[in-house]
Design a protein around this motif. Structure first.
Motif, short mmCIF file in Angstrom:
data_model
loop_
_atom_site.label_atom_id
_atom_site.label_comp_id
_atom_site.label_asym_id
_atom_site.label_seq_id
_atom_site.Cartn_x
_atom_site.Cartn_y
_atom_site.Cartn_z
N ARG A 37 108.29 -33.90 11.11
CA ARG A 37 108.26 -34.02 12.37
C ARG A 37 109.17 -32.96 13.08
O ARG A 37 110.24 -32.79 12.99
CB ARG A 37 108.90 -35.40 12.85
N TYR A 38 108.32 -32.16 13.92
CA TYR A 38 108.73 -30.96 14.87
C TYR A 38 109.10 -31.40 16.13
O TYR A 38 108.10 -31.88 16.96
CB TYR A 38 107.96 -29.79 14.48
N THR A 39 110.27 -31.06 16.82
CA THR A 39 110.26 -31.21 18.19
C THR A 39 110.82 -29.82 18.84
O THR A 39 111.82 -29.22 18.37
CB THR A 39 111.33 -32.27 18.53
N PHE A 40 109.85 -29.50 19.61
CA PHE A 40 110.11 -27.97 20.38
C PHE A 40 110.30 -28.18 21.51
O PHE A 40 109.70 -28.65 22.61
CB PHE A 40 108.77 -27.35 20.05
N MET A 49 113.77 -21.39 22.70
CA MET A 49 113.44 -22.62 22.37
C MET A 49 114.19 -23.30 21.18
O MET A 49 114.74 -22.47 20.14
CB MET A 49 112.02 -22.50 21.83
N HIS A 50 114.58 -24.58 21.22
CA HIS A 50 115.24 -24.97 20.21
C HIS A 50 114.43 -26.24 19.38
O HIS A 50 113.63 -27.00 20.19
CB HIS A 50 116.34 -25.83 20.71
N THR A 51 114.20 -25.85 18.16
CA THR A 51 113.43 -26.83 17.31
C THR A 51 114.14 -27.42 16.46
O THR A 51 114.97 -26.87 15.52
CB THR A 51 112.31 -25.59 16.57
N THR A 52 113.61 -28.89 16.38
CA THR A 52 114.34 -29.96 15.50
C THR A 52 113.02 -30.23 14.23
O THR A 52 112.39 -30.73 14.84
CB THR A 52 115.02 -30.93 16.19
N THR A 149 101.51 -34.06 2.87
CA THR A 149 102.39 -34.14 3.72
C THR A 149 102.00 -33.94 5.16
O THR A 149 101.28 -33.30 5.56
CB THR A 149 103.64 -32.82 3.64
N ALA A 150 102.49 -35.18 6.02
CA ALA A 150 101.99 -35.20 7.34
C ALA A 150 102.70 -34.35 8.06
O ALA A 150 104.26 -34.55 8.04
CB ALA A 150 102.16 -36.53 7.80
N MET A 151 102.36 -33.36 9.00
CA MET A 151 102.90 -32.47 10.15
C MET A 151 102.63 -33.12 11.45
O MET A 151 101.64 -33.10 12.01
CB MET A 151 102.59 -31.27 9.83
#
Length: 488
Positions: A37-40, A49-52, A149-151
């Motif tokens: 899981r990406y959080t932009f 931009m901080h990406t988690t 893998t689910a993105m």
């Protein structure tokens, strides 16, 4: 990519060359066992931009840039733990050694314009208060990764800021499902106080946003322009090449040219950036060729840039043909523009073979030679398909044969084989004598057979053995796909 660039837009072009109203959310399909899981999270100044990135199961070895330009943009990287963040090594890639399943990693990216590490690389650009920042700058790919893998991704944006359409609609929790195409191809994304203008096209929908700046054309006129171009391109496959596409309209100061430049990004959804002159008139914008050219790229697989002669040639040929089919030009006007283009192609270049010119085009700027040589070969192939099938086949049918590979990256010979339906077909036979010669393809014999001749007052369409095929090329063709629900 197009090269009709005026000085007012040059900065944007050099950078590019390189959500508003949305559909009702629907829950995603059940997720595979492994999920990333990406959080932009975009900062209010739109410059960082901080990406988690959270790994629910297995952890890859690294997070790798999807383009060389992205390697220089990461400022910090850390794994988030209960006792605080722990720095991760950055050496082009972000090393994930020591990161455990269930942990999250955060990296900070510099989105400030004007920082291109690689000449010609796609970078960011400010348009008034808005930002264009391609995924190549801020998206990092798990390395290695596999199809199981689910993105999932979501944006966390400052108040009033939206992102242009780049991935499929989010579910009720704000997560968008992305696939391998997001990591394989660059997509263009705008951030700002954006309103999405939804334009229905046959079998699909265009989500358009207009960046900060003044335009003479209003929303209704923009929808007419994009809708007309979308319908025109639908006449190749019978429907628009994508069910959904994002368009970024970039107002360009001090320009009255309808569209100065266009570029296509491919990804989970295609994205197209179009630079529009702020003083462009609606009556000049609708018949303009640029949007038709760029949308046509979506109808064929991606071919590596060193063999751009084939995809740019197809798009350049169709930009005339499709506008005639849609009534944006008369057939005479379309043939006249084609003849002008062939003349330009003969006069440009560095005197080398088409294969060599195409390989070095971004260095030598031999765009006219490459694009119009490819267009001449496309015309010759279209005629060859029609003649060999007694008028029952065409270049359109060849495009349909290759359309199920639109999400792949091919070499030119692979695309030709897909279009021909095997080895040694009409397109391959047309190309073979010309790809390794330094002359412009001899299209004159084909034009004479079609009855197309330049006269004193413009093009003349004569009685000729191929007149029926000539007229069929510009004929609207089969009915288009319906879009009864519009842009849901």
């Amino acid at each position: 990519m197009l090269a009709r660039v005026r000085s007012a837009a040059l900065g944007i072009v050099l950078v590019l060359a390189s959500c508003g109203a949305s559909a009702p959310p629907s829950p995603p399909a059940p997720l595979p066992a492994r999920t990333v899981r990406y959080t932009f999270a975009l900062e209010p100044d739109l410059e960082h931009m901080h990406t988690t990135v959270c790994f629910e199961d297995g952890v890859p070895d690294a997070l790798a840039a999807i383009h060389e330009e992205g390697r220089a943009r990461v400022e910090t990287a850390e794994v988030l733990r209960a006792d605080g963040p722990h720095a991760l090594p950055i050496d082009g890639e972000i090393s994930l050694r020591g990161v455990a399943p269930g942990e999250c990693v955060r990296y900070r990216v510099d989105l400030a314009p004007g920082r291109r590490a690689t000449p010609g690389a796609p970078g960011s650009y400010r348009v008034g208060d808005d930002l264009v920042a391609p995924t190549s700058l801020w998206l990092r790919a798990p390395s290695p990764r596999d199809a199981s893998t689910a993105m999932l991704a979501r944006f966390v944006l400052p108040d009033g800021v939206r992102a242009s359409t780049v991935w499929p609609d989010a579910d009720e929790e704000g997560w968008m499902r992305i696939d391998e195409r997001a990591f394989r191809y660059i997509a263009y994304v705008a951030f700002g106080e954006l309103e999405v203008e939804r334009v229905p096209v046959p079998g699909g929908c265009i989500d358009a946003v207009v960046l900060d700046g003044a335009l003479q054309i209003d929303a209704e006129q923009r929808r007419a322009w994009l809708g007309t171009a979308g319908r025109a391109v639908s006449r190749v496959l019978g429907r628009f090449p994508a069910e959904r596409a994002g368009v970024i309209v970039v107002p360009t100061p001090f320009a009255d040219t309808p569209v100065l430049f266009g570029i296509v990004g491919r990804g989970a959804l295609p994205t197209i950036a179009l630079l529009v002159g702020e003083n462009a008139r609606p009556d000049a914008l609708v018949p303009d060729w640029t949007a038709v050219h760029e949308f046509t790229h979506l109808a064929s697989p991606f071919v590596e840039r060193d063999e751009a002669w084939i995809t740019e040639g197809l798009a350049t040929y169709y930009q005339q043909v499709l506008r005639a089919r849609e009534g944006m030009l008369t057939p005479e006007q379309a043939w006249n523009e084609m003849l002008h283009g062939f003349a330009r192609g003969r006069s440009e270049g560095t005197g080398r073979t088409l294969r060599e010119e195409s390989r070095d085009m971004l260095r030598t700027y031999a765009f006219g030679r490459v694009y119009w040589s490819g267009a001449a070969l496309a015309l010759m192939a279209d005629v060859a398909y029609r003649r060999s099938s007694d008028g029952q086949g065409s270049l359109d049918d060849a495009m349909v044969r290759a359309s199920d590979r639109r999400d792949e990256t091919l070499r030119a010979d692979e695309l030709v084989r897909a279009m021909d339906g095997g080895d040694g077909g009409p397109f391959a036979q047309v190309i073979a004598p010309w790809i390794d010669r330094d002359e412009f393809p001899d299209v004159d014999e084909t034009l004479a057979w079609l009855g197309v001749r330049r006269g004193v007052a413009g093009v003349e369409l004569l009685d000729a053995p191929g007149a029926a095929i000539r007229d069929a090329i510009m004929n609207p063709g089969a009915p288009l796909a319906s879009n009864p629900d519009g842009c849901r």
